[in-house]
Design a protein around this motif. Structure first.
Motif, short mmCIF file in Angstrom:
data_model
loop_
_atom_site.label_atom_id
_atom_site.label_comp_id
_atom_site.label_asym_id
_atom_site.label_seq_id
_atom_site.Cartn_x
_atom_site.Cartn_y
_atom_site.Cartn_z
N MET B 31 1.19 -0.99 0.17
CA MET B 31 -0.14 -0.35 0.02
C MET B 31 0.99 0.79 0.13
SD MET B 31 -2.98 -0.77 1.95
CE MET B 31 -3.50 0.50 2.32
N THR B 34 1.73 1.60 -3.65
CA THR B 34 0.90 2.22 -4.43
C THR B 34 0.79 3.89 -4.04
OG1 THR B 34 -1.04 1.10 -3.23
CG2 THR B 34 -0.20 0.18 -5.16
N PHE B 35 0.58 4.20 -2.65
CA PHE B 35 0.04 5.44 -2.26
C PHE B 35 1.53 6.76 -2.96
CE2 PHE B 35 0.03 9.10 0.72
CZ PHE B 35 -1.16 9.37 0.38
N HIS B 37 2.97 5.97 -6.16
CA HIS B 37 2.18 6.27 -6.65
C HIS B 37 1.48 7.43 -7.72
CE1 HIS B 37 5.19 3.70 -9.72
NE2 HIS B 37 4.92 2.82 -8.73
N MET B 38 0.48 7.33 -7.13
CA MET B 38 -0.35 8.29 -6.89
C MET B 38 0.22 9.49 -6.04
SD MET B 38 -4.20 8.26 -3.76
CE MET B 38 -3.30 6.39 -3.42
N GLN B 40 2.75 10.74 -7.75
CA GLN B 40 3.94 10.61 -8.54
C GLN B 40 3.20 11.67 -9.93
OE1 GLN B 40 5.46 7.68 -9.41
NE2 GLN B 40 7.25 7.19 -7.56
N LYS B 41 4.07 11.88 -10.79
CA LYS B 41 3.40 12.78 -12.06
C LYS B 41 3.40 11.67 -13.00
CE LYS B 41 5.86 15.99 -15.03
NZ LYS B 41 5.10 15.01 -16.29
N ARG B 42 2.42 11.54 -13.53
CA ARG B 42 1.75 10.90 -14.37
C ARG B 42 2.23 10.53 -16.17
NH1 ARG B 42 -0.74 10.34 -11.11
NH2 ARG B 42 -1.84 11.70 -9.62
N LYS B 43 2.95 9.75 -16.22
CA LYS B 43 3.17 9.18 -16.55
C LYS B 43 2.37 9.65 -18.65
CE LYS B 43 6.49 7.50 -14.37
NZ LYS B 43 6.49 6.91 -13.38
N TRP C 37 -4.60 7.50 -11.20
CA TRP C 37 -3.51 7.62 -10.38
C TRP C 37 -2.58 6.67 -10.27
CZ3 TRP C 37 -6.89 11.40 -7.05
CH2 TRP C 37 -7.14 12.46 -7.38
N ILE C 38 -3.19 5.59 -8.84
CA ILE C 38 -1.77 4.61 -8.31
C ILE C 38 -1.45 4.22 -10.05
CG2 ILE C 38 -2.44 2.12 -7.48
CD1 ILE C 38 -4.17 3.70 -5.42
N ASP C 40 -0.29 6.03 -12.15
CA ASP C 40 0.45 6.61 -12.81
C ASP C 40 -0.31 7.45 -14.29
OD1 ASP C 40 1.81 7.31 -11.26
OD2 ASP C 40 3.43 4.85 -12.31
N TRP C 299 -7.96 2.08 -2.48
CA TRP C 299 -6.49 2.20 -2.29
C TRP C 299 -6.48 0.22 -1.97
CZ3 TRP C 299 -3.63 4.81 2.86
CH2 TRP C 299 -2.28 4.20 2.45
N THR C 303 -4.29 -2.26 -5.03
CA THR C 303 -2.75 -2.63 -4.35
C THR C 303 -2.69 -4.21 -3.95
OG1 THR C 303 -2.71 -0.84 -3.12
CG2 THR C 303 -1.14 -2.83 -2.22
#
Lengths: 170, 180, 346, 647, 108
Positions: B31, B34-35, B37-38, B40-43, C37-38, C40, C299, C303
């Motif tokens: 978790m 994943t958090f 990544h939430m 992070q800048k969008r790819k 978002w998760i 990206d 979330w 995951t």
């Protein structure tokens, strides 16, 4: 008395849905109508101030037992082979017998029905969780504990019965 | 044997310790990942509005170039077809007639020039083989079609138009190009 | 009966339904955003600014699609299935206390539709019935994937209801009441149950995830095995109802968890406020807790990979139920000691 | 406050030990397992000591109600008084020593964790037995020790040579005990019926109430109850007629014999009688029965012990004989004296058994005393402690057995000189067979062959330390209850200690002989003991009258060696006639009457069935239909009856 | 409308009639239906009618004891349903049907 009217409506609906249980062709429909019947019975309980029993009735009967029935019906998947109809003779004689039972029971309980004119107003606490809980854990504690043994026995029995005997195949 | 990359992981099925059997630490770790990544800048990008800048070595749809006077460079020598590993190129040579000097640079030209885009692997060997600097791979994308026939590109789709010449100067120099 | 009360309750019911449905709708949007978002990505952004109108577009799409009933399906059951699912997930909201009392137009308005003294039992009754929606729908489709989905759903929900019930009993023992209002009021300020019962909280949380068929427990509808599970044959708004009911159930479960473990509408320092300020603040607090849990639900979904079915049953019967029972036992002993039942021995 | 917790820990510790060793014992290292078990019992002993130190009045602890209807209760209650504490001290104290001994003795056994678990369970059951404040808890403990005894006697049930024998011995012990338990159960039912409660204090209070109000006591019921209780006591304490299981019980490992079949469990019968003394005092008839049965047991067992060849059998019969002596004391109403003998007997008999265990250990599991001899030099510590034990049990002056036996004899003399004389015979026999045993084992020459001789070695410290502790206790144990001629201030401390706080014992005074008479008795007893010692020395050690082979025995010796043929007599009296009657019934009643009768009935039913079977369609619905119709008919009948004939 | 629920006394007899009717319907179902599961359901119905009667009498006499009995009946019904259904599954495995008419071994 509007409550009386409500109770009569609910009672009639109960009887109607119970009839549908018996009369509907498909077992799954029967199950669903039985669930509906249980809901109506619970509503009757609520009318009589037995809220706890009403909820327990729904949780146990509608929520557990009937789900089990539905589950088994689905597993057996009987919808292809229709249930054979009983003969007219059987139906007729059963109707006679059941009607006789109804009349006789009404006749037997007639006195108690008449007695209800001298209805005793009761105290409020009887249908509540506290009231039942106090009774259950004091006066009826032994049957209460014994019922747990009954449950274990039923559980073991069910598991044993439903288990496939693999040893024979091996 | 020593691996070159040193990224190899040894798989083992040893019994799990108590902490591992709880699974919760692993779950929390996941978790956490994943958090991160939430935040992070969008790819990804909003494609039709934005497009990505291609690399100079990107090899997309071919183009048959014209020279500065608007004449086709290709002389239908067939070297590109020979070089093509996917056998995607075919052509028929024709002789330049009088009055066509403004169309073709030399007296031989490709009457028909076809690339099967379904066969093409975009290796760029045709570009390298071409002695006349006629064929180039560009950063354009081969559009999608419903029929297979439409993927056989003829000269109508390959040769650049005179009004809108395709700029290939940004492509990485392979060392053979003289014209700038 | 008091007419004012009638109006008040009706308005409350309407508001709660609207809010539930609205939140459920926007949960779909939020879920997609969060997933993006998760991973990206950007997520839905076409309908309206930031894609904010996406749920409405989805809803319109659902309504406009062809309503299809398979040939051999049991027609009536096929139709009432999603109805039952939606109904059961909505009626739970009746017992949720949304905030402290509000004073409007000279009336004290209790922000709770019905204060049962056996609220938790009502909750479990509704929970146990919610299986029917899925089972009936799955069976009526006359499709083996649907049937598998339905059977999985029912066995999963029955199994996890046990552990859930046991951990709820722990909380009941702690609070000494079956009424949700009492349970919330017991946790005044920061006196939340989660600090006393962290294990119970974890068990209850996992169970409610399984009860709402959320990933990693979404076996009834796991796409790569069962296509769509119990709603394989459904389309149009009936499918929409199933999806909606799932999201509503998630919303309600979050509310229940917030009530049982995070003190419901209580928040630290609430004694400094009173009257309507307090009511509004409490509603805000409650909803922020609910959103927190919804966020955690999502979330986790994006995951953790899905369980295998035998693992799911193993977790339910052999891990959660024993843990919940041991926890119950320990709590019981501690309460007994605190209440001084052993005093005569000492 | 503190006492209750102490009591509960005291009881709970062995149970905890049992659970831990029983469940995890197999996986834990051996040393940890045995130390957990031993430490549990030792901590119990410490708790008991602390309780002993604090306690000066009776205290009750209520744990929970097992059954509770209206005012009928069966509860797990415990009672702290001097009697229960004293028994607890013996049980946990001797228990600790025997646990310690077992570590060495059982160290080569694979199932050692099981053994310690059983031992702990036994201690727990025994504690329940003595600490309970009512017959209900006592019954639980009673059954618990019975089970543990069964488990431990048959501990080596999978032994290749003696496995079956062991299990048969265990079964015998179990069945014999069951007969006694039936007595106890009957006594409990009658107690409930008569007094409505099982609490000792409650019953005593009821009796007092009846006495005060001048009403007639239910003497017949009390007699019946006491007889039933005594039946239970004979079962557990191996009295006539239920004593044959105890010698067979020696099949168990020796520490078990020491703990269960000498020091603690067999004294449970004594405890039961002492605990119920307020009942027995009201039933002189039962007391007489106890007296005579105790006397007979004591004599018979002593006689049988004379010519036994198995070292443990001798000790077993000696135990039976000593228990008989205790019952004699009980029969005379000298409860504290009986308990005093229980205490000293626990010390020296445990010592003797452990000593014999050490000998057996040294002899590589050889138990026949005819193959021993001259062990004194090879195993000196065992020898010395065993000698002390022998002297103590024989009533050698100033050792513990001397005092306790002397008390019994003194009471007997007060009762009647004839009784005294008969008892003297038993005591003399005791001294004779004990010295015979000692001299055969430790003096003279080794008779077991060279190979065996080379293996003989002294046991390790875990085995010798308990021996030494018990030896010290055997020497000084008598000081607890010094007769009046020594230190006047502290005389009869033990009797007074028990009298002071034990409920129900209050009304019984301890009788004391005047000093001069008791001095004469003592001198007589001492002389006798020393005389026998010298005689035995000459006979067995000097003159080498070695143990004869079975075939060389003369008449009385044979009788003794064959245990008076009691097993055979029982077989002849009970088993054979039963078989004979069964056979008779089978041939005449079963075959002729029952079989033919049954067949005739069956064929009749069959014929009737073949007529009525047409109703039996096998369809559930049709059965239900008829059932429903009958119900309708029945209800209709009653409704009409009520409506029209107005019943 | 603020009437106390206690005052529905006169309609209590109606509940008695309802429960009798439910019982009779259950009995009728047991007689006529042939599907074993439906038979079991009819038995549940009859049990429930008894429950209803008990609650009615509890209300009538103002004592909670009958409600405790209802509780126990529910418990027994749950146990009965589990065992009954597992027997039913066994029967289905043997005969590939749950038609009650096929199970007439009782006459042998």
């Amino acid at each position: 008395m509007s409550l009386q009217i409500i109770s009569i409506i609910l009672g009639s609906l109960t009887i109607a849905s119970a009839l549908m249980v018996v009369l509907s062709k498909h077992p799954i429909r029967s199950v669903i109508f039985l669930v509906v019947t249980f809901f109506f019975i619970s509503s009757l309980y609520i009318l009589m101030n037995a809220q706890f029993l009403a909820i327990v009735n729904i949780i146990v009967y509608a929520g557990a037992i009937m789900v089990l029935f539905l589950f088994v019906l689905m597993l057996l998947n009987l919808n292809k082979s229709a249930e054979p109809e009983s003969s007219i003779l059987v139906k007729f004689s059963s109707l006679i017998a059941a009607g006789g039972l109804f009349l006789v029971l009404i006749a037997a309980l007639k006195d108690s029905i008449l007695l209800s004119k001298t209805y005793i107003p009761n105290n409020e606490a009887i249908g509540t969780v506290e009231g039942l809980g106090n009774l259950l854990f004091s006066k009826y504690v032994v049957p209460f504990e014994v019922s747990s043994i009954l449950f274990i026995a039923a559980m073991v029995g069910a598991v044993l019965l439903a288990k496939r005997e693999k040893q024979i195949i091996d | 044997m020593e691996s070159l990359t040193n990224r190899k992981k040894v798989v083992s099925d040893k019994p799990m310790t108590f902490m591992e059997e709880l699974y919760l630490p692993a779950i929390f770790h996941g978790m956490k990942v994943t958090f991160k990544h939430m935040l992070q800048k969008r790819k990804t990008i909003k494609y039709p509005e934005e497009t990505r800048v291609f690399a100079p070595v990107y090899r997309g749809m071919h183009v048959l170039k014209r020279d500065e006077k608007g004449r086709e460079n290709c002389t239908a020598c067939g070297l590109c077809a020979v070089a093509c590993p996917a056998e995607a190129i075919t052509m028929i040579a024709g002789e330049r007639k009088k009055g066509e000097e403004n169309l073709y640079r030399e007296e031989k030209y490709a009457e028909m020039y076809e690339i099967n885009m379904l066969r093409c692997i975009f290796c760029g060997l045709c570009e390298e083989a071409c002695p006349k600097e006629a064929i180039f791979l560009t950063d354009r994308i081969v559009p999608t079609e419903f029929d297979r026939e439409n993927f056989i590109y003829g000269k109508d789709k390959l040769v650049e138009s005179i009004e809108f010449p395709i700029d290939i100067t940004k492509r990485q120099d392979t060392g053979k190009r003289t014209e700038k | 009966m008091d007419t004012g009360l009638l109006i008040e309750k009706s308005v409350l019911v309407l508001i709660i339904f609207t809010i539930s449905l609205g939140i459920a709708a926007y949960q779909t949007y939020f879920e997609r955003k969060l997933a993006a978002w998760i991973q990206d990505r950007v997520g839905p952004d076409r309908a309206g600014p930031f894609g904010i109108l996406q749920p409405i577009a989805d809803g319109v799409k659902m309504f406009l699609k062809e309503d299809f009933i398979p040939k051999d399906a049991d027609k009536w059951l096929f139709i009432i299935g999603p109805g039952i699912a939606m109904f059961t997930s909505l009626i739970t909201s009746a017992i949720i206390p949304w905030g402290t009392d509000l004073e409007l137009f000279g009336r004290t308005i209790t922000l709770q539709v019905a204060d049962f003294d056996i609220g938790i039992l009502y909750l479990f009754a509704v929970l146990s019935i919610s299986v029917y929606g899925i089972m009936i729908g799955g069976w009526a489709s006359n499709n083996k994937y649907s049937l598998y989905g339905a059977i999985r759903a029912s066995s999963q929900m029955i199994s996890y209801e046990l552990a859930m019930g046991i951990s709820a009993i722990t909380i009941i023992m702690l609070s000494g009441s079956l009424s949700l209002t009492d349970i919330v009021n017991k946790q005044h300020g920061m006196n939340w149950n989660i600090f006393y019962q962290p294990i119970c909280f974890v068990v209850f949380f996992i169970c409610s995830m399984a009860e709402t068929n959320r990933a990693p427990f979404d076996l009834p509808e796991c796409e790569n095995e069962l296509i769509g599970g119990y709603h394989t044959e459904y389309s149009s708004m009936k499918l929409g109802l199933y999806l909606f009911s799932e999201y509503t159930a998630m919303f309600i479960s979050s509310a229940i968890i917030a009530i049982l473990f995070l003190g419901g509408y209580n928040f630290p320092g609430m004694d400094n406020f009173s009257g309507n300020t307090l009511a509004i603040l409490s509603i805000v607090a409650f909803f922020s807790k609910i959103f927190l849990f919804i966020f955690i639900f999502m979330w986790i979904r994006w995951t953790i990979p899905r369980f295998r079915f035998d693992q799911l049953m193993h977790l339910g019967w052999k891990v959660l139920i024993p843990i919940a029972m041991v926890n119950l036992l320990i709590t019981g002993i501690v309460i007994a000691i605190k209440e001084g039942w052993f005093n005569e021995l000492m | 406050m503190g006492q209750n917790i102490l009591l509960l820990t005291l009881i709970a510790l062995p149970l905890l030990g049992f659970i831990i060793t029983g469940i995890f014992g197999k996986k834990l290292p051996k040393l940890v397992t045995v130390s957990i078990a031993t430490v549990a019992v030792f901590s119990s002993f410490v708790c008991a000591l602390m309780l002993f130190n604090m306690n000066n009045k009776v205290q009750y602890v209520h744990l929970f109600n097992v059954v509770h209807f209206e005012d009928f209760k069966l509860s797990a209650n415990f009672q702290i008084d001097s009697l229960s504490i004293w028994m607890t001290l013996i049980i946990t104290g001797v228990g600790t020593l025997i646990h310690l001994f077992s570590i060495g003795y059982m160290s080569h056994d694979k199932g050692i964790f099981k053994f310690f678990a059983y031992l702990n369970l036994f201690i727990f059951s025994m504690l329940l037995l003595v600490l309970g404040s009512n017959y209900f808890v006592l019954f639980f403990g009673w059954e618990g020790v019975g089970i543990c005894s069964y488990l431990l006697i048959g501990f080596h049930y999978s032994d290749e040579e003696k496995g079956i024998e062991n299990s048969i011995a265990a079964r015998k012990a179990f069945i014999m005990n069951r007969i006694g338990d039936v007595g106890l159960l009957f006594a409990l039912f009658m107690l409930l019926n008569t007094f409505g409660t099982l609490e000792y204090a409650g019953i005593a209070a009821k009796i007092n109430e009846l006495k005060l109000s001048g009403m007639a006591l239910p003497l017949v019921a009390i007699s019946a109850i006491t007889i039933c209780l005594f039946v239970a006591a004979t079962g557990k304490s191996a009295q006539i007629p239920l004593f044959t299981w105890l010698p067979d019980a020696m099949a168990g490992p020796t520490p078990v014999s020491a703990l269960i079949h000498a020091a603690t469990m067999v004294t449970a019968g004594i405890y039961l009688v002492v605990r119920s003394n307020f009942l027995f005092e009201l039933a002189p008839f039962t007391k007489d029965i106890i007296l005579y049965i105790g006397l007979a047991t004591s004599l018979i067992a002593a006689f049988i012990a004379m010519r036994q060849s198995d070292i443990k059998k001798v000790l077993a019969y000696s135990t039976v004989s000593q228990l008989g002596l205790m019952f004699v004391a009980l029969g005379m109403g000298a409860y504290t004296v009986a308990l005093f003998h229980v205490t000293t007997h626990a010390f020296f008999k445990a010592l003797l058994f452990l000593g014999s265990g050490s000998v057996i250990h040294a002899m590589s599991d050889e138990q026949d005393i005819r193959k021993m001899g001259g062990l004194a030099k090879k195993i000196p510590i065992t020898h010395l402690t065993f000698l002390i034990g022998t002297l103590a049990i024989s009533g050698f002056p100033l050792l513990s057995g001397f005092y306790s036996k002397d008390e019994i004899l003194a009471h007997a003399l007060m009762e009647s000189p004839v009784l005294y004389g008969v008892l003297m015979i038993a005591v003399t026999l005791t001294a004779i067979y004990m010295f015979r045993l000692y001299f055969l084992v430790f003096q003279g020459k080794f008779r077991g062959g060279n190979e065996l001789e080379s293996h003989i070695h002294e046991s390790g410290p875990t085995m010798t330390i308990p021996l030494m502790v018990l030896a010290v206790l055997s020497v000084f144990g008598g000081l607890l209850n010094l007769p009046g001629i020594f230190f006047h201030d502290y005389t009869h401390w033990f009797s007074h200690y028990l009298e002071s706080t034990t409920a129900g014992l209050n009304e019984i005074e301890t009788h004391h002989l005047e000093s001069s008479k008791s001095l004469i008795l003592m001198v007589a007893a001492s002389t006798l003991a020393i005389g026998i010692m010298i005689w035995a020395y000459i006979n067995y050690a000097k003159n080498g009258k070695l143990a004869k082979e079975d075939s060389d025995l003369n008449a009385w010796e044979k009788l003794s060696n064959k245990k008076l043929y009691i097993d055979e007599i029982y077989n002849f009296l009970f088993v054979k006639p039963l078989e004979w009657i069964s056979k008779l019934i089978y041939t005449y009643f079963d075959v002729l009457v029952l079989k033919n009768g049954v067949f005739a009935t069956a064929s009749l039913i069959g014929k009737a069935g073949s007529i009525t079977r047409k109703w039996q369609s096998g369809f559930l619905s049709s059965y239900l239909f008829w059932m429903l119709l009958s119900i309708v008919g029945l209800i209709a009948y009653y409704v009409i009856k009520i409506q029209f004939w107005n019943y | 409308m603020t009437t106390d629920l206690n005052n529905i006394g006169t309609s209590l007899d109606f509940f008695v009639v309802v429960s009798i009717a439910l019982f009779v319907i259950g009995a009728f179902g047991v007689l006529t239906r042939k599907n074993m599961i439906v038979l079991l359901m009819c038995i549940e119905l009859m049990l429930n009618s008894v429950n209803l009667l008990l609650v009615t009498f509890s209300k009538y006499h103002g004592a909670a004891d009958p409600q405790v009995f209802v509780f126990f009946i529910v418990v027994v019904a749950a146990a009965e349903a589990t065992v009954g259904l597992s027997i039913l599954i066994m029967a289905y495995r043997n005969r590939k049907s749950i038609d009650i008419e096929l199970f007439n071994k009782l006459k042998d």
